[in-house]
Scaffold this motif. Structure first.
Motif, short mmCIF file in Angstrom:
data_model
loop_
_atom_site.label_atom_id
_atom_site.label_comp_id
_atom_site.label_asym_id
_atom_site.label_seq_id
_atom_site.Cartn_x
_atom_site.Cartn_y
_atom_site.Cartn_z
N ASP A 1 -5.69 5.38 -5.42
CA ASP A 1 -5.06 4.20 -4.81
C ASP A 1 -4.32 4.53 -3.52
O ASP A 1 -3.91 3.63 -2.79
N ASP A 2 -4.12 5.82 -3.26
CA ASP A 2 -3.41 6.22 -2.05
C ASP A 2 -4.32 6.13 -0.83
O ASP A 2 -5.54 6.29 -0.93
N ILE A 3 -3.70 5.87 0.31
CA ILE A 3 -4.41 5.90 1.59
C ILE A 3 -3.78 7.02 2.42
O ILE A 3 -2.56 7.08 2.58
N VAL A 4 -4.62 7.90 2.94
CA VAL A 4 -4.15 9.01 3.76
C VAL A 4 -4.58 8.77 5.20
O VAL A 4 -5.77 8.54 5.47
N SER B 1 -19.90 5.59 4.69
CA SER B 1 -20.74 5.01 3.64
C SER B 1 -20.00 4.80 2.32
O SER B 1 -20.41 3.98 1.50
N GLY B 2 -18.89 5.52 2.10
CA GLY B 2 -18.17 5.38 0.85
C GLY B 2 -17.05 4.38 0.88
O GLY B 2 -16.24 4.32 -0.06
N VAL B 3 -16.99 3.54 1.90
CA VAL B 3 -15.87 2.62 2.10
C VAL B 3 -16.23 1.24 1.55
O VAL B 3 -17.27 0.67 1.87
N SER B 4 -15.34 0.68 0.72
CA SER B 4 -15.56 -0.64 0.12
C SER B 4 -15.02 -1.74 1.02
O SER B 4 -14.31 -1.48 2.01
N ALA B 5 -15.30 -2.98 0.64
CA ALA B 5 -14.77 -4.13 1.38
C ALA B 5 -13.24 -4.14 1.33
O ALA B 5 -12.57 -4.46 2.32
N GLU B 6 -12.69 -3.77 0.18
CA GLU B 6 -11.23 -3.72 0.05
C GLU B 6 -10.65 -2.62 0.95
O GLU B 6 -9.60 -2.80 1.58
N ASP B 7 -11.35 -1.49 1.01
CA ASP B 7 -10.92 -0.40 1.89
C ASP B 7 -10.90 -0.87 3.35
O ASP B 7 -9.96 -0.57 4.10
N ARG B 8 -11.94 -1.57 3.74
CA ARG B 8 -12.00 -2.07 5.12
C ARG B 8 -10.82 -3.00 5.40
O ARG B 8 -10.20 -2.94 6.47
N SER B 9 -10.51 -3.87 4.45
CA SER B 9 -9.39 -4.79 4.62
C SER B 9 -8.08 -4.05 4.76
O SER B 9 -7.24 -4.37 5.61
N ASN B 10 -7.89 -3.02 3.93
CA ASN B 10 -6.66 -2.24 4.00
C ASN B 10 -6.55 -1.47 5.31
O ASN B 10 -5.47 -1.41 5.92
N ALA B 11 -7.66 -0.90 5.77
CA ALA B 11 -7.66 -0.18 7.04
C ALA B 11 -7.32 -1.12 8.18
O ALA B 11 -6.56 -0.76 9.10
N MET C 1 0.83 -1.20 0.00
CA MET C 1 0.00 0.00 0.00
C MET C 1 0.86 1.25 0.00
O MET C 1 1.95 1.27 0.57
N GLN C 2 0.36 2.30 -0.64
CA GLN C 2 0.96 3.62 -0.57
C GLN C 2 0.20 4.40 0.49
O GLN C 2 -0.99 4.71 0.32
N ILE C 3 0.87 4.72 1.60
CA ILE C 3 0.20 5.33 2.74
C ILE C 3 0.88 6.66 3.06
O ILE C 3 2.10 6.70 3.25
N THR C 4 0.10 7.72 3.10
CA THR C 4 0.61 9.04 3.46
C THR C 4 0.08 9.41 4.83
O THR C 4 -1.13 9.49 5.04
N PHE C 5 0.99 9.62 5.76
CA PHE C 5 0.63 10.06 7.11
C PHE C 5 0.69 11.58 7.16
O PHE C 5 1.72 12.17 6.82
N ILE C 6 -0.40 12.19 7.58
CA ILE C 6 -0.41 13.63 7.85
C ILE C 6 -0.28 13.77 9.36
O ILE C 6 -1.23 13.56 10.10
N GLY C 7 0.93 14.09 9.81
CA GLY C 7 1.24 14.10 11.23
C GLY C 7 2.15 12.93 11.56
O GLY C 7 1.89 11.79 11.15
N GLY C 8 3.21 13.22 12.30
CA GLY C 8 4.19 12.18 12.62
C GLY C 8 4.43 12.04 14.10
O GLY C 8 5.55 11.74 14.53
N GLY C 9 3.40 12.25 14.91
CA GLY C 9 3.52 12.17 16.37
C GLY C 9 3.64 10.74 16.88
O GLY C 9 3.89 9.80 16.11
N ARG D 1 -6.62 17.86 -3.44
CA ARG D 1 -5.48 17.00 -3.80
C ARG D 1 -5.82 15.51 -3.68
O ARG D 1 -5.04 14.66 -4.11
N LEU D 2 -6.96 15.21 -3.07
CA LEU D 2 -7.25 13.83 -2.65
C LEU D 2 -7.56 12.91 -3.82
O LEU D 2 -7.15 11.73 -3.82
N ASN D 3 -8.33 13.37 -4.78
CA ASN D 3 -8.68 12.57 -5.96
C ASN D 3 -9.29 11.22 -5.62
O ASN D 3 -9.02 10.20 -6.26
N GLY D 4 -10.11 11.20 -4.57
CA GLY D 4 -10.86 9.99 -4.24
C GLY D 4 -10.15 8.98 -3.38
O GLY D 4 -10.68 7.89 -3.14
N GLY D 5 -8.95 9.29 -2.91
CA GLY D 5 -8.22 8.35 -2.06
C GLY D 5 -8.92 8.10 -0.74
O GLY D 5 -9.68 8.95 -0.25
N MET D 6 -8.67 6.94 -0.13
CA MET D 6 -9.28 6.62 1.16
C MET D 6 -8.58 7.40 2.26
O MET D 6 -7.37 7.58 2.25
#
Length: 267
Positions: free
Chosen positions: A59-62, A130-140, A1-9, A81-86
């Motif tokens: 395809d990105d996860i934020v 409501s906009g989260v898919s089964a694949e999104d749930r698995s990735n989360a 997965m490509q994961i972008t963290f906003i905040g590094g605490g 900037r999100l373009n539909g990313g989770m």
């Protein structure tokens, strides 16, 4: 997965550390603290930046790991900037409908983690918008299992429920540990020995509860003998209303979680 963290605490660092051990992920961290970014890059080989990416992809996860008071501004800056990313949010209190308004997207998972995630023993409650898919749930789930166990919540109010048990629960445990250490010192043990004895006692009791099929209440009564020392201590706890106070405190915590959500989720 490509994961972008906003905040590094601390919580973000705990999750990043777990993902690093999992392997196979591409992790990018955005934080204004350049010293923190340098540490994360050194320890986990992540890419870093002080500013939000110009563009993300579907395809990105934020993962939003900023203070609740900062979340609205971050979401509004992220929206074009999100373009539909989770989006995963570990910010306390902020409801999915508020984030959806600010982001212009309903592909959101709310997460309530707790601080033992820092040692890989966390508990995270997850609620899918409501906009989260089964694949999104698995990735989360994969992301948060890097820091401990996960529990999916059927309704968003469940975030408030798990906050008062697991989210804030470590503080209750630390409070009891703190009290036991003070008791050990009062009994005559040196501070370092008191700490060692109490932590070992908690560790052993938790492991016994984990391995036993008996109810916790039965394990407690098994330590007690009629007219004995443990019975005397528990009798004082009951007289002082310790159990009732713990339960009431947890419910107060839940009420405050609801209040914060209402306050912080306003436009």
């Amino acid at each position: 997965m490509q994961i972008t963290f906003i905040g590094g605490g601390n919580m973000a660092t705990a999750i990043i550390g777990g993902l690093h051990q999992q392997g196979g992920h591409r992790i990018h961290v955005v934080d204004p603290n350049t010293t923190k970014l340098a540490e994360l890059s050194r320890d986990f080989g992540v890419t870093t930046a002080s500013d939000l990416p110009e563009q993300l992809s579907a395809d990105d996860i934020v993962l939003l790991a900023v203070k609740p008071q900062q979340l609205k501004d971050v979401c509004q800056a992220l929206a074009p900037r999100l373009n539909g990313g989770m989006v995963l949010s570990i910010a306390a209190g902020i409801r999915c409908d508020a984030m959806a308004r600010w982001l212009g997207s309903e592909r959101i998972v709310r997460v309530m983690p707790n601080t033992p995630a820092m040692v890989g023993k966390g508990v995270s409650g997850l609620y899918a918008g409501s906009g989260v898919s089964a694949e999104d749930r698995s990735n989360a789930e994969t992301i948060m299992q890097a820091a401990g166990i996960t529990v999916w919540l059927d309704k968003e109010e469940g975030i408030d429920d798990i906050t008062c048990v697991s989210g804030s629960g470590p503080a209750y445990v630390f409070y009891f540990i703190e009290s036991m250490i003070e008791a050990a010192e009062q009994a005559g043990f040196a501070a370092d020995e008191a700490r060692r004895l109490v932590l070992a006692t908690f560790d052993g009791a938790v492991e016994l509860a984990r391995q036993s099929t008996l109810p916790v209440a039965t394990l407690r009564t098994n330590v007690m003998s009629k007219g004995g020392t443990t019975e005397r201590a528990i009798a004082r706890f009951e007289t002082e209303g310790v159990k009732a106070a713990i339960i009431a405190g947890a419910m107060d915590c839940r009420d405050r979680s609801i209040e914060m959500g209402q306050q912080l989720s306003q436009d």
